[in-house]
Each structure stands twice: as structure tokens, then as C-alpha cells.
Design an enzyme around this catalytic site. Sequence first.
Site, PDB file in Angstrom:
ATOM      1  N   ASN A 158       9.649   3.695  -4.720  1.00  0.00           N
ATOM      2  CA  ASN A 158      10.410   4.956  -4.647  1.00  0.00           C
ATOM      3  C   ASN A 158      11.165   5.310  -5.926  1.00  0.00           C
ATOM      4  O   ASN A 158      12.112   6.092  -5.890  1.00  0.00           O
ATOM      5  CB  ASN A 158      11.394   4.938  -3.464  1.00  0.00           C
ATOM      6  N   ARG A 159      10.765   4.726  -7.050  1.00  0.00           N
ATOM      7  CA  ARG A 159      11.433   5.085  -8.316  1.00  0.00           C
ATOM      8  C   ARG A 159      11.068   6.492  -8.768  1.00  0.00           C
ATOM      9  O   ARG A 159      11.794   7.122  -9.503  1.00  0.00           O
ATOM     10  CB  ARG A 159      11.014   4.103  -9.429  1.00  0.00           C
ATOM     11  N   TYR A 160       9.872   6.931  -8.380  1.00  0.00           N
ATOM     12  CA  TYR A 160       9.410   8.246  -8.850  1.00  0.00           C
ATOM     13  C   TYR A 160       9.141   9.193  -7.687  1.00  0.00           C
ATOM     14  O   TYR A 160       7.980   9.500  -7.366  1.00  0.00           O
ATOM     15  CB  TYR A 160       8.131   8.094  -9.680  1.00  0.00           C
ATOM     16  N   ASP A 165       5.638   2.020  -6.786  1.00  0.00           N
ATOM     17  CA  ASP A 165       6.826   2.406  -7.568  1.00  0.00           C
ATOM     18  C   ASP A 165       8.142   2.142  -6.841  1.00  0.00           C
ATOM     19  O   ASP A 165       9.209   2.407  -7.378  1.00  0.00           O
ATOM     20  CB  ASP A 165       6.752   3.880  -7.985  1.00  0.00           C
ATOM     21  N   LEU A 169      -2.983  13.768  -1.448  1.00  0.00           N
ATOM     22  CA  LEU A 169      -2.189  13.264  -0.327  1.00  0.00           C
ATOM     23  C   LEU A 169      -0.870  12.746  -0.883  1.00  0.00           C
ATOM     24  O   LEU A 169      -0.864  11.895  -1.783  1.00  0.00           O
ATOM     25  CB  LEU A 169      -2.938  12.146   0.400  1.00  0.00           C
TER      26      LEU A 169
HETATM   27  C1  LIG Z   1       3.447   4.103  -2.878  1.00  0.00           C
HETATM   28  S1  LIG Z   1       2.900   5.744  -2.703  1.00  0.00           S
HETATM   29  C2  LIG Z   1       3.484   6.446  -4.212  1.00  0.00           C
HETATM   30  C3  LIG Z   1       4.729   7.227  -4.064  1.00  0.00           C
HETATM   31  C4  LIG Z   1       5.015   8.060  -5.266  1.00  0.00           C
HETATM   32  N1  LIG Z   1       6.420   8.146  -5.498  1.00  0.00           N
HETATM   33  C5  LIG Z   1       4.438   9.455  -5.149  1.00  0.00           C
HETATM   34  O1  LIG Z   1       5.077  10.375  -5.672  1.00  0.00           O
HETATM   35  O2  LIG Z   1       3.345   9.620  -4.566  1.00  0.00           O
HETATM   36  C6  LIG Z   1       1.169   5.628  -3.009  1.00  0.00           C
HETATM   37  C7  LIG Z   1       0.362   6.830  -2.614  1.00  0.00           C
HETATM   38  O3  LIG Z   1       0.062   6.774  -1.218  1.00  0.00           O
HETATM   39  C8  LIG Z   1      -0.082   8.085  -0.718  1.00  0.00           C
HETATM   40  N2  LIG Z   1       0.897   8.263   0.387  1.00  0.00           N
HETATM   41  C9  LIG Z   1       1.913   7.436   0.726  1.00  0.00           C
HETATM   42  N3  LIG Z   1       2.539   7.871   1.826  1.00  0.00           N
HETATM   43  C10 LIG Z   1       1.894   9.004   2.222  1.00  0.00           C
HETATM   44  C11 LIG Z   1       2.040   9.897   3.314  1.00  0.00           C
HETATM   45  N4  LIG Z   1       3.000   9.738   4.238  1.00  0.00           N
HETATM   46  N5  LIG Z   1       1.184  10.946   3.395  1.00  0.00           N
HETATM   47  C12 LIG Z   1       0.204  11.127   2.486  1.00  0.00           C
HETATM   48  N6  LIG Z   1       0.013  10.297   1.449  1.00  0.00           N
HETATM   49  C13 LIG Z   1       0.837   9.241   1.298  1.00  0.00           C
HETATM   50  C14 LIG Z   1       0.206   9.041  -1.851  1.00  0.00           C
HETATM   51  O4  LIG Z   1      -1.015   9.467  -2.388  1.00  0.00           O
HETATM   52  C15 LIG Z   1       0.974   8.166  -2.826  1.00  0.00           C
HETATM   53  O5  LIG Z   1       0.849   8.617  -4.140  1.00  0.00           O
END
Ligand SMILES: C[S@@+](CC[C@H](N)C(=O)[O-])C[C@H]1O[C@@H](n2cnc3c(N)ncnc32)[C@H](O)[C@@H]1O
Length: 323
Positions: free
Chosen positions: A222-224, A220, A196
Site C-alpha cells: 500500500n505504499r503506492y 507495494d 483491474l
Molecule cells: C498488490 S496490488 C497493487 C496495489 C497498487 N497500489 C495499485 O495501485 O494497484 C496488485 C494488483 O492486483 C490487482 N488488484 C488487487 N486488488 C484488486 C481488486 N480488489 N480489484 C481489482 N484488482 C485488484 C491490481 O491489478 C493491482 O495492481
Amino acid sequence: MEPGAAGGAAPEEAKRPCADSDGAAAKRRGTSVDDFAPQSMTLEAFRRLSRNQQKKVMRQELWDGRAAEFKDKQRQKRRECRRRHNQRVARGEAPARRPASEQTHSGVQVVLDMAFDDKMCDKEIKSVCAQVARCYAVNRQAPRQVALHVSRLYGKCRQRLGSATHYENWDAKHIVFHDAEYIDAFALDKHRLVYLTADSPNTADRLDPDKIYIIGGIVDKNRYPRLTLDKAEEQGIAHARLPIGQYVQMATRRVMTVNQIFEMLLRFIEIGDWRTAFMDVIPQRKFRDAPGGQEPEPEPEPEPEPEPESDGSSCASTEKAAD
Ligand SMILES: C[S@@+](CC[C@H](N)C(=O)[O-])C[C@H]1O[C@@H](n2cnc3c(N)ncnc32)[C@H](O)[C@@H]1O
């Protein structure tokens, strides 16, 4: 066996009298072996004992005298804890405890991928660990739980989760830990893995009990960008984003925290309706037009320039489970 005796499973408090061999704890309470008046034997018999035996008798008698008081204190603590929890339930701040017999299994499998330890500063490590703990807690309370896995827990995350939550004692009925990466832990089920990720062009319109859904265990800020999408593509596994934009208007980017995504999955499994699942989990202020809501953030460019690795100084995450 009574607490304090060798090999007994004594409560922490009860163990203390025997923890220091020089009798310092007893002295602090106004008793030392030299001026101890035993109840279970004559003073003469006590004096004939070796120093170690005297200490043992003294500890035992001190414990016997304090056992009732200790148990009473523990009982009061538990009562107070229950009272505070009930107040939080009444205020809608905590879910009511659900008896295990009322829980059913949804058949859906979810993995929290913790392989990003080296990408987070200390604050982010704390934050992501709080999010993992939150996932475990809500899975325990969910009417329809998922099979929750944590893969590649290592390094600072492992340490932090251990010291903050003692996750080793968590109930394996509600969470399973793997040292290995999910790609190895589920090597025979590679075709069932779906990462996901908000950056995927595909949407997960429904949840398939035959699939294993992976959530990136990272904070993160949005750093990565594309971190997890790139990982899924490199590994040749499926990926999808949740259909958030189809159901609700967001003021901010549709990148959610680990526990928010997990809670959306649980809610969707429970009620079968994405819109309600999103409305229930996403904080009000994140909706477009919400009173006091944030200004819309521009959607990211399709191929953003990667930002430099953080040295931790720009780390501004909170320690809360969800932001
Ligand atoms: C804070 S986010 C990490 C963002 C990170 N830059 C990345 O590349 O995934 C944490 C995790 O939540 C899930 N996630 C966040 N938003 C999502 C969305 N709109 N749809 C599906 N999964 C999401 C993803 O698995 C993600 O890795």
C-alpha cells in the site's frame, strides 16, 4: 550422441567429467590420465595418443561406466519427486495434475503488467516473481485456462524470475512474455484493455472474452495507492475493481495480491460465481468475523496523501506467493 561428447545435449551431471580440462574431476574420483587403465585399447596404444585424446578416451570410459548408475539415480529422484507431489495432492496442498486434453480455453486474456521494477525493494521483487510463477502454475492446471501475457518484464524482476524459475523454458501455450508495455504490445486493441485495480469506482461484474484484463505486477504494501488507477487514466484505458465487497465481508482492505486476483479470475471463469471464487481464494483470516481474523482496517481516504518513496528499509513483504 553420448553425454560428454561435443555438441551432445548432456544432462548436467553427465557433463561434469569433461568440464575441467586438467582432469581435476577425474583425480578427485581417484583417476588421472597418467594412471588410467583403458578398457577399449591397450595401454601402449593409449600412451601413444596425444594428451587431449587420452583425456577424451578416459572421459568416455568413465562416463560409460557411470551411465547406468547415473540413470538409476535420476530415476529415483523422479520417483521421490512424484511421491512427494502425490502426498501434497492428498493433503490438499497441491492441485492434481490435469492432462492437457482436459483443459479448455476460456477466451479471456490477462496481462501481468511488470513495469514497476523500480518501485520495489529486493524482497518485494522476490515476492512478485513468486506470484508470477504461481499464476503460470495455476493457469497450467486450470480446467479453463486464460491467454496469460506478461508485459514489460525487465530489470531486477527479469533477473530474479530467470534465476529462480528459468521462465524462458515455460510453456508458451500457458504464458507469453512481451518486452514491450501492454499499451504497445496491444496497440491495436487499446479499446479492449481493462486495468483491474482496487481503486476503480467501476466494478467488473462479469468477464468478457472480448476484453484484455491487466493486473499490476507489484508488491507495494500500500505504499503506492492509486498507482495503477492513475496509470490507466493517463493512458485513457478502461479500469474496474473486482466486486469483492458485494459478496464477502473483509476484515482488511480489498487490495489483493497479483496471484490472488488471477486465481479469482480463473475460479470465476470455471464456476461463474464470484462469491465462491472469492471464498475459495481469499485466506480465511482476512474475512470479517473469521476466528483469529484481523481487526477491520479503515478503508483508505478517497484521495490519500502519497507516501514518500521507499528506500527499501521499510520493505516487509514475505517471499511467499500469497500473503
Ligand atoms: C498488490 S496490488 C497493487 C496495489 C497498487 N497500489 C495499485 O495501485 O494497484 C496488485 C494488483 O492486483 C490487482 N488488484 C488487487 N486488488 C484488486 C481488486 N480488489 N480489484 C481489482 N484488482 C485488484 C491490481 O491489478 C493491482 O495492481
